[in-house]
Every structure is written in C-alpha cells, then in structure tokens.
Design an enzyme around this catalytic site. Structure first.
Site, PDB file in Angstrom:
ATOM      1  N   GLY A 244      -0.635   8.831   8.626  1.00 57.51           N
ATOM      2  CA  GLY A 244       0.641   8.226   8.975  1.00 57.51           C
ATOM      3  C   GLY A 244       1.798   9.044   8.421  1.00 57.51           C
TER       4      GLY A 244
ATOM      5  CG  HIS B 240       3.857   7.867  -2.616  1.00 60.67           C
ATOM      6  ND1 HIS B 240       2.970   7.476  -3.591  1.00 60.67           N
ATOM      7  CD2 HIS B 240       3.268   7.571  -1.424  1.00 60.67           C
ATOM      8  CE1 HIS B 240       1.895   6.947  -2.994  1.00 60.67           C
ATOM      9  NE2 HIS B 240       2.062   6.978  -1.701  1.00 60.67           N
TER      10      HIS B 240
ATOM     11  CD  GLU C 193       2.180  10.795  -1.467  1.00 64.19           C
ATOM     12  OE1 GLU C 193       1.921  10.528  -0.279  1.00 64.19           O
ATOM     13  OE2 GLU C 193       1.361  10.645  -2.388  1.00 64.19           O
ATOM     14  CG  ASN C 194       3.903  16.936   1.401  1.00 57.73           C
ATOM     15  OD1 ASN C 194       2.776  16.989   0.959  1.00 57.73           O
ATOM     16  ND2 ASN C 194       4.158  16.773   2.699  1.00 57.73           N
TER      17      ASN C 194
ATOM     18  CG  HIS D 241       3.707   3.939   1.461  1.00 55.83           C
ATOM     19  ND1 HIS D 241       2.858   2.963   1.009  1.00 55.83           N
ATOM     20  CD2 HIS D 241       3.094   5.120   1.197  1.00 55.83           C
ATOM     21  CE1 HIS D 241       1.777   3.527   0.487  1.00 55.83           C
ATOM     22  NE2 HIS D 241       1.898   4.845   0.599  1.00 55.83           N
ATOM     23  CD  GLU D 242       4.353   8.314   2.767  1.00 55.29           C
ATOM     24  OE1 GLU D 242       4.114   9.027   1.781  1.00 55.29           O
ATOM     25  OE2 GLU D 242       3.481   7.622   3.327  1.00 55.29           O
TER      26      GLU D 242
ATOM     27  CD  GLU E 254      -2.580  12.071  -1.775  1.00 56.83           C
ATOM     28  OE1 GLU E 254      -1.858  11.716  -0.834  1.00 56.83           O
ATOM     29  OE2 GLU E 254      -2.673  11.463  -2.853  1.00 56.83           O
TER      30      GLU E 254
ATOM     31  CD  GLU F 131      -1.348   6.324  -1.797  1.00 56.88           C
ATOM     32  OE1 GLU F 131      -0.486   5.596  -1.288  1.00 56.88           O
ATOM     33  OE2 GLU F 131      -1.344   7.565  -1.685  1.00 56.88           O
TER      34      GLU F 131
HETATM   35 ZN    ZN Z   1       0.824   6.484  -0.117  1.00 59.00          ZN
END
Ligand code: ZN
Length: 1015
Positions: A426, A465, A429-430, A461-462, A292, A484
């Site tokens: 950081g 996603h 999110e694959n 967070h991930e 990304e 996001e």
């Molecule tokens: Zn994100």
C-alpha cells in the site's frame, strides 16, 4: 510500511509472511571443522561475545553425512535447520524446529499456570482490573553440546560467520552511496563507501549483500593507505565478509569501499524497475526502491539490520530528461562526461536504519506546500498531477498534527509523497520519501469521501512512522509492532482529530474484529515474538503486529485516568529513544515512569498482552448480587479443546440498563446497589481486545433489551455484541439459535457498524452454504437476510451521498442486495450503468455505488465486454479497481479463466492486482473451484511473481481455501501444500488455511441440521 493494498477490513486477513525464496536458492555448503580444520590453519577465531561455543562432547551431523540413520525427530530437526539456512545441527540437541541455538533475544514467554481460570468477584466499581499478570517465567536456558561448523563461501573458502544476525563488533557510522542505473538495459552499478568504528577486537567484517556482483573492494584502517581486500560471500544468508590477519582493535575507525554491479530487480523489492503506459500509449520506465524488511542489501552492501543505524549521502546518475528523488533534499547536480547528470543529495541529518533508505529515478511532476520548516510535496506521473491536491492537503494537516502531538518536529527540510505506478504494498514510510501505490495517494476531483478516507488513512499511517519507526526504531524485527502497532493506532487517532468528517471510527472497529478472528487461531503468535530467520521476519507483517498492536494501545489509553497520561508517556518514549532503537520493555518503562504511581503498573499489565498469543474470553455469570468474571484463552480448535493456560491482566468496564450510552455511564458504579436484569461488560467505545460471553440468560436479556430499544447501547457496542456472539458460535459456546435470538432486533438496526458486521457474518455463512451446494438452505438464508435487511435496503437512494458512514452503509447494503439478485437493486444498477456508458464520461456513478453497479453489469455478456473496454481506458485508479472487481465477479467460466490468466501474465491487468482478482473470483460459486485448480497449476509462476511468504501469497491462499468445509477439500489442500516443501509448505498461512477448513467443517457438522430446522 502498509503492506496492504487497500484499507478495507480485508487487511486483517492479509499478512505479509514467511519464507524468502532466496533462502533456497543455494544449498548451504558445510564443512566439519573437526575433520577439516587442518585445511584452514589461519582461520580467524570467533569473537567470544559473538558466537555460541559448546563443549565438543557429541557427534556432529554434517549434511550429506550419516543422514540415512536419522530417526524421525532428527529428520524434522534437520529439515527445520535447512529452512533456517543453518549449516549445522547437533544430533543430541533437544531443540527442534525454529528454536535456533543462535538466539540472541528471547522475549518473555507465557507462564503455564495450574488453573486455566481465575475469578474477579464482586464488581463494585466501574473499572475492574484482574490482578493476574505474567511475569518472570523465562525457562532455564537449556544448552546442548554443539560445535560451530563454518559454511563455504562461493569462492570455496570458509565463510567466517555462522549466525543469521550480524556480529556487533563493527558498527557502521556513515555510507556514501553512488548509484548509476541504466534504464535501457535494466542494470545498475554502484559504490558503497562505509565508514565504521570497531566496537570489539575482531578479525573480520561481516555485512549483507544480495544478488550484487562485487567487482572491487578496498579497506582503509585509520590513517593508513587504502588496500585491496578479498570479499567472501555466503549466498544462503545473503552475507559477505572480509577477513584480516591482524585484529582490528576496539576504538579504531576504518573504511570499506565496495564497487559492484547488478540487475535492477524485476520483482517489487530492492532497487526495481517499473513501467507504465502514458496517455499517448507510450511505455515509460522508472526505477524505485522498496527495502523493508530485508532488501536494502539488494541495492547496496550494508549492515541490513534495524539497529545498525548510520547516516547516508546518496548520489544518483540519470539521463537529462529524468529526475531523481531520495530521502534528503538535493544538494547539487553535476554534468558527467558521458552526457548523464549526477544528482547529489544532502547527507541525512539523523542516523537511520537501512530499510528506510530510498531513491527513485523517473519522470514525475509535483505540487508542494510549506509546513513549519518542511516542504511537503506530492509527486505523480505527469498525467495524474490533477489527482494530487487532496493528498497534499491531508499530508500538510497531518504533519502539523504530528509535530504538535509528538512535541518533536519532523526533522528534515522536505517530505515527499510519491505515487509509484507499479507498487505492490500500500505504501512505505521511507524517511523523507514516502512511496505509495497510486490508489493509496491519488484522489480524483469527484472522488467520494470513502475514497478520500482510504488515502487519508494511508498518509496518516506513513506520516506516523516518521516518528514511530523512523525516529525511534524497533531494535529487532521481533518488536515490529512498535512500528506498526503505533502507526496503525496513530493513523486512526490522528484522523479522528484532523479529519473528523472521514468518520474513521467504523473502520478501526471493523479491522479490530478481523484481527480478533485471526488471533483466535492456534497459528497466531505473540505481539512480540522470537524472530530468527528471514521467513520469521516476513511473517511479522500481519494483523497481530498492526491491528492487535493498535488495539492494545487503545485499550491501555482507555484504562488510564485522562488521555494526557498516555500521550505524556509516548512523548517521553520518543524523546528518550530519539535517533536510536527501542524494544517493548523500553516503551512500557517509559509509560510506567510517567503514569502516576498510584495507578497500575503498566509494564505488568501490558506484558500479558504482548508476550503471549491470542486473547481472553471473559465469561460473566451472576448469582444473586454477585457477579463473577472468569477468563480463559479464546482458542478456536476443531476439537473444542482449550490447550493453553494463558492469563491476561484485563481492564474491564461495564454499564447497565439504567445508564449505558453516555461516557459518564462508564465511570464508578456500584453493582450491588444497581443490580439490573442485564448488563454489558466492555470497554468504553469497544476498545477491548477480548470476547465476552454473558451466558444463556445474559444473551437472552441483551437480545430482549435491544428488541425493545436499539439505542440502549451505542452502535459500537451493538456491533461488538454481534461480533462476539458469532465468535462464540464458532467456538461452540452458543448455539446458532442464540445467535438468531440476538439478531431478532436487527430489523430495527440502522447504524453502519452493527449492520455491516451482521451482514458480513451472515454472508460468510451464506458463502459456506453456497460452496457446499446446499441450495435449499442458500435460498432460505437469502430470504432470512432479505427479511431482516430488506426494508433498510429499499430505503437506500442512488444519488450522491455526502456522509461517509451513510456511504459505507449504502454500499454494503446495495452490494449485498444486488449480489442476492434483489430485483429493484439490479434494475437500478443496470439503469445507472446504461446512463453512465451513454453519457460518454460526462455522468459519474457515485463512488460508493460503483462496485454494486459494475458487479451487476459484469453479469451480462454485452455489459461485461463494455466494462472491459472501459477498464482499459479509464485512468483514475480507484474506479479502475472497482471495474476490475466487477469483471472478476462474472459467473462465466471462460471469462473467469481469461481474467485469472490475464492477471498472471500482467499485460492487460497488472500483476499487482492478481490477489484482488483471485479474492473476487472466489466469492462467486463458479469461480472458487477454478481458483483452487489455477493456484495448484500455476504455483511456480505465482511464487516467481510474489515471493513465498509475501502478503500477496498469503492473501491468495486465504481466498482460495477459506470457503472449503469438507474432508475431501481438507485432504486436497493438505496434500498440495505438504508436497511443496520449501516452496511454501512451512508458511503460517498454510496452517491457518488448514485450521480454517477444519473449523468450517466442524461448524457445518454442528449447525447444518440447526439451520435446516430454523431457517
Ligand atoms: Zn506501517
């Protein structure tokens, strides 16, 4: 993605940004078809629905021809065109800068209104909704005559496509990828077999490829036999194409097979090599991916835009002692004749965007646990396996939460969370294979709750996603906030429910304050904004997409009657667009459909927050029983001018002094019958994304009320008041004396958020004074801080502390006290460091105190050397980073020079840590001028390590310049960046830096005398 390397409030200041190096690797070659068309008689025509054709009524400019007689405007226009990688421009075009004539999507623009202000009068009810909306203001589509000029491909033939976005005549259905990485010589070969369907008749296929050497290409149409085809490449736009003599017809299916070779990337994107030193001191290598937003094309030829979703089947070869991971579970392993093994993964069961594909080759160990039908695993390098328990526990709980909240189960059979030793962002999110920095995933046995908070936040967070971004993906990068903003909102929301002991609310409040600070600048942008170049795509990864996006969702949720409505709307959105793409309007429409009709029109309200930059300043004035609210754009400019007439549809809630703390205070309320001496306009628990000005009388009344009783407002509201009054001071609307009047109450303040916000604001001023060498004022400011916070600092203990908010409070107070060289603090810190060193690893410094202790240690010659030695041996990354920040806080010039160069070199200190080193060095008086010189001298090395526009470069620029406040520094910064040209001058962060210096300068001019009289 979480592009930020930690979850401190700094993240709001760390945008991922602009211009990609590769854009400038090669000058676009252009040919004027009007002159040279005879040379290419068989060139295929563009599809009518894919390109802009304009009458050939004006003279064309071809680069290299007739440039000498350009006037100033045209030169600007041409340089913009070059930045956009455009191979043509039209001399008569009225368009300038980034308004590419190829624009596909134009988001709603803000409507200029004749009046900057509007009023909502007579507040009778708790919720006041301003009725101004931003609708129907698209400008008429100006067209100017132009003609398409095709660029030359690397082989010298015409490249059949001129746009940045790919044509939509061909759609990929599935990819079969075979990858053969060689970790000895850091190269790889690959084969990409792409099944496609033809959507519109066309004579070409155009897709992406970057730095890949394509060795063979075959094409197969329907049941025909495969045949060799020639691939054309246009490097400036990272595109390749195949031309056909016969049209491919809509409805047909075809297969393109591409064999290629490439080097593993030595930066942090694409398919890149990474290494670390294991516990025996041996160097270990691995290869991982980071795609990304625009880097899948560096690993395999593909349609590298988020709306070209397809399925993927991936095969990777490896040495027997390595392992591989990819998005899906492994289907089988085959022994290859060359002694290698080949792992084949199941085909993805969902269509997905290319930026979510991932694969890793390395040596990892894992722990696992089942949740519903999903096996959740956490991977690390073998010696860090003991640090993975917390991540697994948090991951399992959060996955269960999201499965229930979204009413759609996570769709794959496995979910891997992998700590990569060398990773710039950081986390990423694959789908099915989330990659993390080690500090974002690994937690030591004795880690503090504050360290756990960081890890849980990134995981939350991930995982969010996997639904918001992976299942439903933004159609194009202009709506990155749909990924996001949602992931950021859900990260805080989920943690408040799943792990309430982490007390995540303070952090969310703080990041919203920092997002407001950034969005107040003229260099900010709308949440949903036009994106037509790689640089603009990079630029979208910033606090506007993340924190502002999250804040407006929070505000919307709070404005609806009952939380279930918001959730119902979100579920509707996820179900409706599951497996496909959506844009901002799709979201608002889904919410509008679900939310009861008698309530406000969500689309109407929310568009005013997503289609224009900035946020409103709400000014409250009162005459008799009548309260008037006015709104205007809160725009920080160095000349105090408000340049825009933007208006927002603002939900407003207020409380008064009879009832201000409990949630029910914020329900229906009649101001006419409950008029009070002061009142407070805000959203419940400060979910606002605007700033409120109460006028002189209002601020005085609020200050008096707080001095009498701190608890008349919630801690969140008190923190908001502090943030607002400092922002208004920066805007020039209140004097610093008024700020001081409000802060008179602060000696009685003991809650984390208000104390942290006040200390942050005061230390910003302290730093500015320090850097201006206003020694007397610095000393007086120190006294002021100690006078207001000294007793609270003294109350802090130095033992273990369990509560997260107490840890936050203690760490900020003690770091400040020790930084100001307060005697008791430095003595305690020195003693703790001594015991720690003497214990030989058996005694542990509490996690929230480590920074204060290491900072103090680093100020003495002997202890700095000890700390450096500890740094090179300690394995736990959170502690290691705090040691590094300690080392960088030294005031010794030679050590500062050493640490900056060590960070750049990357052996003793990993290069990924250089932005952290620089920001820490800049906080000291000795270091910040060194850093500015260092950046100027090493700019080319820096942009080799971190691409121009990357968030790392953004952070470095901000650290180096945000404390300048003189004309001389403004001139230096302007001159340096303007001299960089395509090596960085166009970055939004450069504009932000210049604006910030001017604002600092203005603030100093206005307030130095005030401070001299007052402090
Ligand atoms: Zn994100």
């Amino acid at each position: 993605m979480d592009p930020f390397d930690n979850h401190s409030t700094e993240r709001a200041n760390l945008p991922r940004n602009m211009i990609e190096n590769s854009m400038f690797e090669e000058e676009p070659d252009v040919v004027d078809l009007a002159k040279d068309s005879s040379a290419f008689p068989t060139f295929p025509a563009l599809d009518p629905d894919e390109a802009v054709y304009e009458p050939r009524s004006s003279r064309l400019l071809v680069r290299g021809l007739g440039e000498n007689d350009l006037d100033e405007d045209e030169e600007d226009c041409e340089s913009s065109a070059r930045l956009l990688g455009m191979s043509f421009m039209n001399r008569s075009s009225a368009h300038r800068s980034n308004s590419s004539p190829y624009t596909r999507q134009a988001p709603p623009r803000s409507c200029p209104r004749p009046s900057a202000r509007t009023m909502v009068v007579c507040v009778l009810f708790l919720v006041i909704v301003c009725s101004m909306t931003m609708t129907g203001c698209r400008k008429p589509n100006k067209t100017s005559p132009m003609e398409t000029i095709f660029p030359l491909s690397t082989s010298g033939e015409l490249f059949p496509w001129v746009e940045y976005r790919l044509p939509h005549s061909i759609s990929p259905l599935s990819y079969d990828l075979t990858l053969n990485p060689n970790l000895n010589n850091m190269t790889f070969t690959g084969r990409s077999v792409i099944n496609m369907s033809v959507l519109h008749n066309t004579k070409r296929i155009v897709l992406h490829s970057a730095n890949l050497n394509i060795t063979k290409a075959t094409f197969k149409l329907g049941d025909e036999a495969a045949r060799d085809v020639t691939v054309l490449e246009y490097k400036p736009r990272q595109q390749i194409a195949v031309n056909f003599l016969e049209e491919l017809k809509a409805g047909q299916y075809c297969v393109l097979t591409l064999d290629y070779s490439a080097n593993l990337s030595h930066t942090y994107d694409g398919f890149y090599n990474s290494s670390y030193t294991d516990k025996d001191g041996k160097k270990r290598v691995l290869a991982a991916t980071q795609f990304e937003p625009l880097y899948a094309r560096k690993a395999f030829p593909c349609f590298d835009e988020p709306s070209f979703k397809a399925t993927f089947l991936i095969k990777i070869s490896r040495k027997p002692d390595y392992m591989t991971l990819s998005n899906m579970p492994k289907a089988k392993t085959t022994q290859l004749p060359n002694g290698l093994m080949e792992d084949e993964f199941e085909r993805t069961t969902f269509n997905m965007s290319t930026y979510l594909v991932a694969f890793i080759v390395g040596d990892f160990t894992s722990i696992s646990q089942n949740v519903s039908d999903t096996l959740v695993s956490v991977y690390s390098v073998p010696e860090k396996k003991e640090h993975t328990d917390y991540a697994l526990d948090a991951g399992v709980k959060l996955l269960e939460f999201y499965n229930n909240f979204c009413e759609i189960n996570y769709p794959f059979k496995k979910l891997d969370l992998v700590a990569i030793p060398d990773f710039l962002a950081g986390a990423m999110e694959n789908w099915g294979l989330i990659t993390f920095r080690e500090t974002s995933l690994l937690v030591g046995k004795q880690s503090s709750p504050l360290e756990k908070q960081v890890v849980a936040s990134v995981i939350a967070h991930e995982l969010a996603h996997q639904w918001f971004g992976n299942l439903v993906t933004m159609r194009w990068w202009n709506d990155l906030w749909l990924n996001e903003g949602f992931a950021t909102y859900m990260q805080y929301y989920s943690l408040q429910t799943v792990l309430p002991n982490l007390e995540i609310g303070n952090l969310f409040l703080a990041v919203r304050f920092r997002a407001l600070d950034k969005d107040a600048l003229n260099s900010s942008h709308a949440v949903s904004t036009e994106v037509n170049s790689p640089s603009q795509v990079e630029e979208m990864f910033d606090s506007v997409s993340y924190e502002k996006g999250a804040s407006i969702l929070l505000m919307l949720n709070a404005s609806l009657p009952g939380e279930h409505q918001f959730r119902k709307g979100i579920i509707q959105y996820l179900k409706q667009f599951s497996g496909s793409n959506a844009d901002t309007n799709d979201l608002w429409n889904s919410l509008t459909e679900v939310i009861s009709p008698q309530h406000q029109n969500v689309s109407e309200m929310m568009r005013s927050w997503t289609s224009q930059k900035g946020f409103p300043l709400v000014t409250v004035s009162r005459q008799g029983d009548q309260v008037t609210l006015t709104q205007e754009h809160f725009l920080l400019t160095s000349d105090y001018a408000t340049h825009t007439s933007s208006l927002w549809n603002i939900p407003v809630t207020y409380v008064n002094d009879n009832c201000s703390v409990a949630p029910e205070c914020r329900q229906v309320f009649n101001l006419m019958t409950n008029l009070s001496l002061w009142f407070w306009v805000n959203w419940y628990i400060c979910v606002c994304f605007y700033i409120v000005h109460y006028g002189d009388e209002g601020w005085t009344a609020l200050g008096d009320a707080l001095s009498e009783n701190v608890n008349v407002l919630t801690p969140e509201d008190r923190a908001s008041l502090i943030h607002n009054i400092f922002a208004l001071s920066r805007l020039g609307r209140v004097s610093f004396l008024q700020v001081n009047n409000l802060l008179n109450y602060i000696s009685n303040e003991t809650d984390t958020s208000p104390v942290t916000e006040a200390l942050l604001q005061l230390s910003n001023i302290y730093q500015l004074l320090c850097k201006r060498q206003e020694h007397s004022l610095v000393a007086r400011m120190k006294n002021y801080i100690m006078h207001h916070f000294g007793s609270l600092m003294e109350k802090q203990t130095w033992g273990e502390e369990e509560s997260v908010s107490n840890q936050e409070l203690r760490s900020v107070l003690l770091e400040t006290a020790c930084h100001l060289k307060e005697g008791n603090c430095t003595q305690q810190a020195k003693a703790l460091f001594k015991s720690y060193v003497e214990s030989n690893g058996t005694l542990r410094i509490p996690g929230d105190l480590q920074q204060a202790v290491f900072n103090v240690a680093a100020q003495s010659n002997e202890d700095w050397e000890t700390l450096r030695d500890l740094y090179s041996h300690v394995t736990f990354d959170a502690e290691k980073r705090k040691m590094l920040r300690g080392l960088a806080s030294t005031q010794d010039a030679w050590r500062i020079v050493w640490i900056l160069h060590a960070g750049l070199k990357g052996d003793v200190i990993q290069t990924q840590e250089l932005p952290l080193v620089i920001s820490t060095v800049c906080s000291g008086f000795t270091g910040y001028l060194f850093v500015w010189d260092f950046i100027q001298e090493n700019w080319d090395s820096l942009i080799e390590k971190f691409p121009v526009g990357s968030f790392a470069i953004q952070s470095i620029i901000k650290s180096a310049t945000s404390q300048f406040s003189t004309q001389a520094h403004l001139d230096q910064v302007t001159s340096f960046f303007s001299g960089l040209k395509e090596r960085g001058s166009q970055m939004r962060s450069v504009q932000e830096a210049l604006e910030t210096i001017r604002l600092n300068q203005r603030w100093m001019d206005k307030n130095l005398v005030v401070l001299q009289n007052w402090l």
